[in-house]
Enzyme design. Sequence first.
Site, PDB file in Angstrom:
ATOM      1  N   GLY A  31       0.806  -1.222   0.000  1.00  0.00           N
ATOM      2  CA  GLY A  31       0.000   0.000   0.000  1.00  0.00           C
ATOM      3  C   GLY A  31       0.835   1.265   0.000  1.00  0.00           C
ATOM      4  O   GLY A  31       2.017   1.234  -0.326  1.00  0.00           O
ATOM      5  N   LEU A  33       0.400   3.709  -2.120  1.00  0.00           N
ATOM      6  CA  LEU A  33       0.785   3.516  -3.524  1.00  0.00           C
ATOM      7  C   LEU A  33       1.321   4.780  -4.180  1.00  0.00           C
ATOM      8  O   LEU A  33       0.780   5.874  -4.002  1.00  0.00           O
ATOM      9  CB  LEU A  33      -0.428   3.007  -4.311  1.00  0.00           C
ATOM     10  N   HIS A  34       2.389   4.620  -4.960  1.00  0.00           N
ATOM     11  CA  HIS A  34       2.960   5.720  -5.744  1.00  0.00           C
ATOM     12  C   HIS A  34       3.062   5.260  -7.197  1.00  0.00           C
ATOM     13  O   HIS A  34       2.647   4.128  -7.536  1.00  0.00           O
ATOM     14  CB  HIS A  34       4.320   6.128  -5.168  1.00  0.00           C
ATOM     15  N   GLY A  36       5.389   4.117  -8.933  1.00  0.00           N
ATOM     16  CA  GLY A  36       6.078   2.838  -9.152  1.00  0.00           C
ATOM     17  C   GLY A  36       5.106   1.674  -9.052  1.00  0.00           C
ATOM     18  O   GLY A  36       5.043   0.811  -9.940  1.00  0.00           O
ATOM     19  N   HIS A  37       4.321   1.645  -7.977  1.00  0.00           N
ATOM     20  CA  HIS A  37       3.305   0.595  -7.843  1.00  0.00           C
ATOM     21  C   HIS A  37       2.320   0.641  -9.022  1.00  0.00           C
ATOM     22  O   HIS A  37       1.931  -0.384  -9.566  1.00  0.00           O
ATOM     23  CB  HIS A  37       2.476   0.805  -6.568  1.00  0.00           C
ATOM     24  N   ASP A 152      13.132  -3.627  -6.116  1.00  0.00           N
ATOM     25  CA  ASP A 152      13.466  -4.658  -5.122  1.00  0.00           C
ATOM     26  C   ASP A 152      13.992  -5.866  -5.894  1.00  0.00           C
ATOM     27  O   ASP A 152      13.354  -6.916  -5.965  1.00  0.00           O
ATOM     28  CB  ASP A 152      12.225  -4.985  -4.303  1.00  0.00           C
ATOM     29  N   GLN A 155      14.515  -9.294  -4.295  1.00  0.00           N
ATOM     30  CA  GLN A 155      13.211  -9.902  -4.049  1.00  0.00           C
ATOM     31  C   GLN A 155      12.685 -10.564  -5.321  1.00  0.00           C
ATOM     32  O   GLN A 155      12.185 -11.693  -5.297  1.00  0.00           O
ATOM     33  CB  GLN A 155      12.243  -8.824  -3.560  1.00  0.00           C
ATOM     34  N   VAL A 178      10.622   2.996 -11.365  1.00  0.00           N
ATOM     35  CA  VAL A 178      10.073   4.328 -11.641  1.00  0.00           C
ATOM     36  C   VAL A 178      10.752   5.305 -10.672  1.00  0.00           C
ATOM     37  O   VAL A 178      10.859   5.029  -9.475  1.00  0.00           O
ATOM     38  CB  VAL A 178       8.539   4.345 -11.464  1.00  0.00           C
ATOM     39  N   ARG A 189       8.946   4.563   1.538  1.00  0.00           N
ATOM     40  CA  ARG A 189       9.744   5.044   2.678  1.00  0.00           C
ATOM     41  C   ARG A 189      10.427   6.383   2.393  1.00  0.00           C
ATOM     42  O   ARG A 189      11.010   6.964   3.315  1.00  0.00           O
ATOM     43  CB  ARG A 189      10.784   4.000   3.074  1.00  0.00           C
TER      44      ARG A 189
HETATM   45  P1  AMP Z   1       6.016  -2.500  -1.633  1.00  0.00           P
HETATM   46  O1  AMP Z   1       4.679  -1.890  -1.460  1.00  0.00           O
HETATM   47  O2  AMP Z   1       7.150  -1.611  -1.263  1.00  0.00           O
HETATM   48  O3  AMP Z   1       6.110  -3.893  -1.027  1.00  0.00           O
HETATM   49  O4  AMP Z   1       6.195  -2.726  -3.202  1.00  0.00           O
HETATM   50  C1  AMP Z   1       5.239  -3.464  -3.927  1.00  0.00           C
HETATM   51  C2  AMP Z   1       5.791  -3.696  -5.314  1.00  0.00           C
HETATM   52  O5  AMP Z   1       6.026  -2.442  -5.954  1.00  0.00           O
HETATM   53  C3  AMP Z   1       7.130  -4.450  -5.328  1.00  0.00           C
HETATM   54  O6  AMP Z   1       7.119  -5.386  -6.390  1.00  0.00           O
HETATM   55  C4  AMP Z   1       8.121  -3.347  -5.562  1.00  0.00           C
HETATM   56  O7  AMP Z   1       9.314  -3.781  -6.189  1.00  0.00           O
HETATM   57  C5  AMP Z   1       7.332  -2.432  -6.485  1.00  0.00           C
HETATM   58  N1  AMP Z   1       7.899  -1.073  -6.477  1.00  0.00           N
HETATM   59  C6  AMP Z   1       8.131  -0.297  -5.392  1.00  0.00           C
HETATM   60  N2  AMP Z   1       8.714   0.870  -5.765  1.00  0.00           N
HETATM   61  C7  AMP Z   1       8.874   0.816  -7.114  1.00  0.00           C
HETATM   62  C8  AMP Z   1       9.434   1.699  -8.089  1.00  0.00           C
HETATM   63  N3  AMP Z   1       9.950   2.868  -7.755  1.00  0.00           N
HETATM   64  N4  AMP Z   1       9.405   1.317  -9.383  1.00  0.00           N
HETATM   65  C9  AMP Z   1       8.874   0.110  -9.739  1.00  0.00           C
HETATM   66  N5  AMP Z   1       8.343  -0.760  -8.866  1.00  0.00           N
HETATM   67  C10 AMP Z   1       8.339  -0.430  -7.567  1.00  0.00           C
END
Ligand code: AMP
Length: 293
Positions: A31, A33-34, A36-37, A152, A155, A178, A189
């Site tokens: 969650g 969300l930005h 990237g998500h 990540d 991951q 992104v 974060r």
């Molecule tokens: P998180 O909410 O941080 O667990 O991220 C969820 C998913 O979004 C994971 O697959 C992350 O790798 C991806 N994600 C997070 N930040 C970015 C970003 N800046 N660009 C692309 N994917 C992202």
Amino acid sequence: MDIFTEILPLRAAVQNLKKQSLSLALVPTMGNLHAGHLSLVKKARQSADRVVVSIFVNPLQFGVNEDFATYPRSLETDIEKLSSLNVDFIFSPPASLMYPEANQYNTRVSVQGLSAELCGATRPHFFDGVTTVLTKLFNLVQPNIAIFGEKDYQQLVIVRRMVKNLNFPIEILGMPIVREKDGLAMSSRNQYLTPSERTIANQLHITLCFLKEKILADLQNFPNLIDSSIQSLNQIGFKTDYLSLRDAENLTSVSAADITMPDREFILLAAAYLGKTRLLDNIKFFIQCKGKS
Ligand code: AMP
């Protein structure tokens, strides 16, 4: 858009899709969300008939002194963003649903070896928490495709390995990082950064870009080049956790002999603290036969 917070209605919706032979893409998130998500969600929309986004801040992947309690949560705004992207389902379970009787929740899924390196060296329980919750999500949602971000990167490699090792019938897609306009990789974060930290945060990306060019110009010297990049980062205020050159496919370590091997993709991976915030970044590059990218 249906929002599920319980297992039975989610399972019923999944069975309904299976009956109609509709394909399903899953985007797992925590969650807040930005963009990237949302890039993953847009890819999911193009890749399958139906899209489910999970929003779950997974306690299992946080260490005792980490930020589980304070991790940014913004469910209402997340729902609005996902609704505007025509997401079909959100799965947003409470922790008590995913881990009932917490003291008896002693099953873990672990990709050994790789989960103890790089980020795993500093966060020993992190990847087991990730692979355990993803196994549960994959069993509950039964997606045809699951989409992850290359931000990540470790991951992503671990998830691919788990899916292969455990025969999950799921295609794993990785999407590019992104970034903010100044190059900082977007992350939930980043909002922990103070204004002064934010002004230098993009130096992690800039350092990786310079380092890549320097390595391409002087392949055998890469260990020294990495060391001086770590020093530069630390001088400007970062506390570098690791900066490592790895094989981009399986994250094995690279020796001076390996780097001249033709036609291989490499990745520079970094994690660095800026104050209390731990930033991650990486950059991939290809070395062709004659040592030029
Ligand atoms: P998180 O909410 O941080 O667990 O991220 C969820 C998913 O979004 C994971 O697959 C992350 O790798 C991806 N994600 C997070 N930040 C970015 C970003 N800046 N660009 C692309 N994917 C992202």
